[in-house]
Design a protein around this motif. Structure first.
Motif, PDB file in Angstrom:
ATOM      1  N   LEU A 150      41.687  49.693  75.379  1.00  0.00           N
ATOM      2  CA  LEU A 150      41.921  51.067  74.928  1.00  0.00           C
ATOM      3  C   LEU A 150      40.640  51.894  75.050  1.00  0.00           C
ATOM      4  CD1 LEU A 150      43.879  53.097  73.596  1.00  0.00           C
ATOM      5  CD2 LEU A 150      43.137  52.187  71.366  1.00  0.00           C
ATOM      6  N   ALA A 151      39.537  51.311  74.615  1.00  0.00           N
ATOM      7  CA  ALA A 151      38.258  52.034  74.698  1.00  0.00           C
ATOM      8  C   ALA A 151      37.908  52.337  76.148  1.00  0.00           C
ATOM      9  CB  ALA A 151      37.151  51.208  74.035  1.00  0.00           C
ATOM     10  N   ALA A 152      38.109  51.353  77.030  1.00  0.00           N
ATOM     11  CA  ALA A 152      37.741  51.528  78.442  1.00  0.00           C
ATOM     12  C   ALA A 152      38.630  52.555  79.130  1.00  0.00           C
ATOM     13  CB  ALA A 152      37.803  50.185  79.167  1.00  0.00           C
ATOM     14  N   GLU A 153      39.943  52.513  78.851  1.00  0.00           N
ATOM     15  CA  GLU A 153      40.832  53.475  79.533  1.00  0.00           C
ATOM     16  C   GLU A 153      40.591  54.890  79.026  1.00  0.00           C
ATOM     17  OE1 GLU A 153      45.112  52.800  78.728  1.00  0.00           O
ATOM     18  OE2 GLU A 153      44.478  51.797  76.888  1.00  0.00           O
ATOM     19  N   LEU A 154      40.303  55.034  77.727  1.00  0.00           N
ATOM     20  CA  LEU A 154      40.027  56.389  77.220  1.00  0.00           C
ATOM     21  C   LEU A 154      38.691  56.906  77.757  1.00  0.00           C
ATOM     22  CD1 LEU A 154      41.380  56.236  73.550  1.00  0.00           C
ATOM     23  CD2 LEU A 154      42.467  57.257  75.570  1.00  0.00           C
ATOM     24  N   ALA A 155      37.736  56.016  77.939  1.00  0.00           N
ATOM     25  CA  ALA A 155      36.473  56.432  78.561  1.00  0.00           C
ATOM     26  C   ALA A 155      36.708  56.874  80.005  1.00  0.00           C
ATOM     27  CB  ALA A 155      35.455  55.290  78.496  1.00  0.00           C
ATOM     28  N   ALA A 156      37.623  56.189  80.704  1.00  0.00           N
ATOM     29  CA  ALA A 156      37.916  56.531  82.103  1.00  0.00           C
ATOM     30  C   ALA A 156      38.680  57.853  82.206  1.00  0.00           C
ATOM     31  CB  ALA A 156      38.719  55.405  82.756  1.00  0.00           C
ATOM     32  N   VAL A 157      39.706  58.005  81.388  1.00  0.00           N
ATOM     33  CA  VAL A 157      40.544  59.209  81.449  1.00  0.00           C
ATOM     34  C   VAL A 157      39.782  60.406  80.874  1.00  0.00           C
ATOM     35  CG1 VAL A 157      42.709  60.244  80.614  1.00  0.00           C
ATOM     36  CG2 VAL A 157      42.667  57.854  81.356  1.00  0.00           C
ATOM     37  N   ASP A 158      39.019  60.145  79.838  1.00  0.00           N
ATOM     38  CA  ASP A 158      38.210  61.179  79.177  1.00  0.00           C
ATOM     39  C   ASP A 158      39.042  62.407  78.772  1.00  0.00           C
ATOM     40  OD1 ASP A 158      35.907  62.282  78.122  1.00  0.00           O
ATOM     41  OD2 ASP A 158      35.235  63.130  80.029  1.00  0.00           O
ATOM     42  N   PRO A 159      40.119  62.187  77.995  1.00  0.00           N
ATOM     43  CA  PRO A 159      40.966  63.320  77.578  1.00  0.00           C
ATOM     44  C   PRO A 159      40.230  64.204  76.573  1.00  0.00           C
ATOM     45  CG  PRO A 159      41.579  61.368  76.351  1.00  0.00           C
ATOM     46  CD  PRO A 159      40.554  60.922  77.362  1.00  0.00           C
ATOM     47  N   GLU A 160      40.663  65.445  76.489  1.00  0.00           N
ATOM     48  CA  GLU A 160      40.086  66.346  75.473  1.00  0.00           C
ATOM     49  C   GLU A 160      40.633  66.010  74.092  1.00  0.00           C
ATOM     50  OE1 GLU A 160      40.844  70.426  76.544  1.00  0.00           O
ATOM     51  OE2 GLU A 160      40.378  69.981  78.640  1.00  0.00           O
ATOM     52  N   VAL A 161      41.912  65.660  74.054  1.00  0.00           N
ATOM     53  CA  VAL A 161      42.607  65.429  72.784  1.00  0.00           C
ATOM     54  C   VAL A 161      43.363  64.101  72.855  1.00  0.00           C
ATOM     55  CG1 VAL A 161      44.376  66.316  71.192  1.00  0.00           C
ATOM     56  CG2 VAL A 161      42.864  67.919  72.399  1.00  0.00           C
ATOM     57  N   VAL A 162      43.269  63.328  71.785  1.00  0.00           N
ATOM     58  CA  VAL A 162      43.995  62.064  71.684  1.00  0.00           C
ATOM     59  C   VAL A 162      45.006  62.172  70.547  1.00  0.00           C
ATOM     60  CG1 VAL A 162      43.812  59.572  71.271  1.00  0.00           C
ATOM     61  CG2 VAL A 162      41.986  60.769  72.528  1.00  0.00           C
ATOM     62  N   VAL A 163      46.287  61.956  70.858  1.00  0.00           N
ATOM     63  CA  VAL A 163      47.335  61.957  69.834  1.00  0.00           C
ATOM     64  C   VAL A 163      47.559  60.517  69.375  1.00  0.00           C
ATOM     65  CG1 VAL A 163      49.741  62.475  69.295  1.00  0.00           C
ATOM     66  CG2 VAL A 163      48.417  64.025  70.752  1.00  0.00           C
ATOM     67  N   VAL A 164      47.398  60.319  68.088  1.00  0.00           N
ATOM     68  CA  VAL A 164      47.460  58.999  67.457  1.00  0.00           C
ATOM     69  C   VAL A 164      48.867  58.836  66.874  1.00  0.00           C
ATOM     70  CG1 VAL A 164      46.445  57.598  65.615  1.00  0.00           C
ATOM     71  CG2 VAL A 164      45.001  59.237  66.879  1.00  0.00           C
ATOM     72  N   LEU A 165      49.679  57.955  67.496  1.00  0.00           N
ATOM     73  CA  LEU A 165      51.079  57.809  67.086  1.00  0.00           C
ATOM     74  C   LEU A 165      51.219  56.640  66.113  1.00  0.00           C
ATOM     75  CD1 LEU A 165      52.605  58.256  70.645  1.00  0.00           C
ATOM     76  CD2 LEU A 165      52.738  59.939  68.805  1.00  0.00           C
ATOM     77  N   GLY A 166      51.171  56.937  64.835  1.00  0.00           N
ATOM     78  CA  GLY A 166      51.440  55.922  63.819  1.00  0.00           C
ATOM     79  C   GLY A 166      50.233  55.110  63.387  1.00  0.00           C
ATOM     80  N   ALA A 167      50.495  54.177  62.461  1.00  0.00           N
ATOM     81  CA  ALA A 167      49.429  53.466  61.747  1.00  0.00           C
ATOM     82  C   ALA A 167      48.633  52.511  62.633  1.00  0.00           C
ATOM     83  CB  ALA A 167      50.034  52.698  60.576  1.00  0.00           C
ATOM     84  N   THR A 168      49.302  51.839  63.567  1.00  0.00           N
ATOM     85  CA  THR A 168      48.572  50.875  64.396  1.00  0.00           C
ATOM     86  C   THR A 168      47.576  51.597  65.304  1.00  0.00           C
ATOM     87  OG1 THR A 168      50.404  49.317  64.329  1.00  0.00           O
ATOM     88  CG2 THR A 168      48.809  49.020  66.098  1.00  0.00           C
ATOM     89  N   ALA A 169      48.019  52.668  65.944  1.00  0.00           N
ATOM     90  CA  ALA A 169      47.089  53.452  66.769  1.00  0.00           C
ATOM     91  C   ALA A 169      45.981  54.047  65.888  1.00  0.00           C
ATOM     92  CB  ALA A 169      47.842  54.556  67.503  1.00  0.00           C
ATOM     93  N   GLY A 170      46.346  54.444  64.671  1.00  0.00           N
ATOM     94  CA  GLY A 170      45.346  54.972  63.731  1.00  0.00           C
ATOM     95  C   GLY A 170      44.269  53.954  63.417  1.00  0.00           C
ATOM     96  N   ARG A 171      44.700  52.727  63.202  1.00  0.00           N
ATOM     97  CA  ARG A 171      43.734  51.664  62.917  1.00  0.00           C
ATOM     98  C   ARG A 171      42.840  51.420  64.133  1.00  0.00           C
ATOM     99  NH1 ARG A 171      46.974  46.849  61.812  1.00  0.00           N
ATOM    100  NH2 ARG A 171      47.077  47.493  59.653  1.00  0.00           N
ATOM    101  N   ALA A 172      43.454  51.405  65.311  1.00  0.00           N
ATOM    102  CA  ALA A 172      42.690  51.122  66.530  1.00  0.00           C
ATOM    103  C   ALA A 172      41.667  52.209  66.828  1.00  0.00           C
ATOM    104  CB  ALA A 172      43.651  50.972  67.710  1.00  0.00           C
ATOM    105  N   LEU A 173      42.044  53.463  66.575  1.00  0.00           N
ATOM    106  CA  LEU A 173      41.210  54.586  67.027  1.00  0.00           C
ATOM    107  C   LEU A 173      40.339  55.167  65.920  1.00  0.00           C
ATOM    108  CD1 LEU A 173      43.994  56.281  69.127  1.00  0.00           C
ATOM    109  CD2 LEU A 173      41.818  55.441  70.065  1.00  0.00           C
ATOM    110  N   LEU A 174      40.797  55.096  64.681  1.00  0.00           N
ATOM    111  CA  LEU A 174      40.116  55.812  63.605  1.00  0.00           C
ATOM    112  C   LEU A 174      39.694  54.899  62.463  1.00  0.00           C
ATOM    113  CD1 LEU A 174      42.518  58.891  63.736  1.00  0.00           C
ATOM    114  CD2 LEU A 174      40.151  58.844  64.540  1.00  0.00           C
ATOM    115  N   GLY A 175      39.926  53.597  62.608  1.00  0.00           N
ATOM    116  CA  GLY A 175      39.434  52.633  61.640  1.00  0.00           C
ATOM    117  C   GLY A 175      40.482  52.197  60.632  1.00  0.00           C
ATOM    118  N   PRO A 176      40.186  51.079  59.925  1.00  0.00           N
ATOM    119  CA  PRO A 176      41.179  50.444  59.053  1.00  0.00           C
ATOM    120  C   PRO A 176      41.577  51.278  57.840  1.00  0.00           C
ATOM    121  CG  PRO A 176      39.056  49.329  58.894  1.00  0.00           C
ATOM    122  CD  PRO A 176      38.943  50.300  60.026  1.00  0.00           C
ATOM    123  N   SER A 177      40.729  52.210  57.442  1.00  0.00           N
ATOM    124  CA  SER A 177      41.074  52.982  56.237  1.00  0.00           C
ATOM    125  C   SER A 177      41.859  54.254  56.565  1.00  0.00           C
ATOM    126  CB  SER A 177      39.804  53.331  55.454  1.00  0.00           C
ATOM    127  OG  SER A 177      38.961  54.108  56.273  1.00  0.00           O
TER     128      SER A 177
END
Ligand code: URA
Ligand code: SF4
Length: 211
Positions: free
Chosen positions: A126-153
């Motif tokens: 996930l980190a590598a593909e987002l670094a490659a795509v380099d989007p301006e905005v990332v939409v976080v769909l639900g709790a699992t993506a939230g944990r992956a992108l924004l941390g466990p809390s």
């Protein structure tokens, strides 16, 4: 659980096509084994907006493409309704293999939420593909993506629908969290339209956050 890092291509060779190819060999956690195939991503590899879900579902696992089942159809319609152009959108998941339970071979496969350890194991992709795509905005769909992108809390229900700025390897990025489309589908019928409207409203916030 060794994690995905050792299966990534060398730094400098981490464009989406090379990542996708390399991910077919990933054994970074045990989820690869019962699954049909890895489901990497779809959409615009230069997209200004990335949508990050949880993990592939049953149909995604069979077809090798993210968001092609019922939740994906709902999401696609919501994206259009929010006025976001298809050519701006990259779609992926926090975890790249389908996790499921099954009573007996041949029986229906039932979605099982990935554990924190699976999210951690898969995060290098996930980190590598987002670094490659380099989007301006990332939409976080639900709790699992939230944990992956924004941390466990991170709590989607508390923090959905507004722009969150975070430092990343590619500088400051904007994130907008919202409900997972599967959560909309699980909402009781009398509240489902409202849940869907909430998803569309949050996607409009993400669209407005594009430069
Ligand atoms: N749900 C997800 O989170 N991702 C998919 O690809 C399909 C359903
Ligand atoms: Fe690798 Fe992610 Fe699949 Fe685990 S879920 S095997 S880390 S691609």
């Amino acid at each position: 659980r060794p994690g995905a890092e050792q299966w990534l291509p060398e730094p400098g060779h981490r464009d989406v096509a090379t990542l996708r190819e390399a991910a077919t060999g990933c054994r970074g956690c045990e989820l690869w084994e019962p699954a049909t195939q890895v489901v990497f991503s779809a959409g615009a590899t230069g997209g200004r907006l990335a949508l990050v879900g949880e993990q592939p579902g049953d149909q995604e696992d069979r077809r090798g493409v993210p968001f092609v089942g019922p939740a994906g159809r709902l999401l696609q319609a919501a994206v259009e309704e929010a006025g976001i152009a298809r050519e701006d959108v990259y779609v992926t998941n926090a975890v790249k293999h389908f996790r499921f339970t099954q009573q007996a071979p041949g029986n229906r496969r039932i979605h099982a939420t990935p554990e924190a350890a699976h999210v951690t194991a898969c995060r290098p992709w996930l980190a590598a593909e987002l670094a490659a795509v380099d989007p301006e905005v990332v939409v976080v769909l639900g709790a699992t993506a939230g944990r992956a992108l924004l941390g466990p809390s991170f709590r989607v229900t508390k923090e959905r629908g507004h722009v969150i700025e975070r430092e990343t390897s590619r500088g400051t990025k904007r994130f907008v969290a919202t409900l997972h489309p599967s959560a909309v589908l699980r909402t009781p019928p009398e509240q489902r339209d409202a849940a869907r409207d909430g998803l569309v409203a949050d996607l409009r916030v993400a669209a407005a956050a594009l430069g």
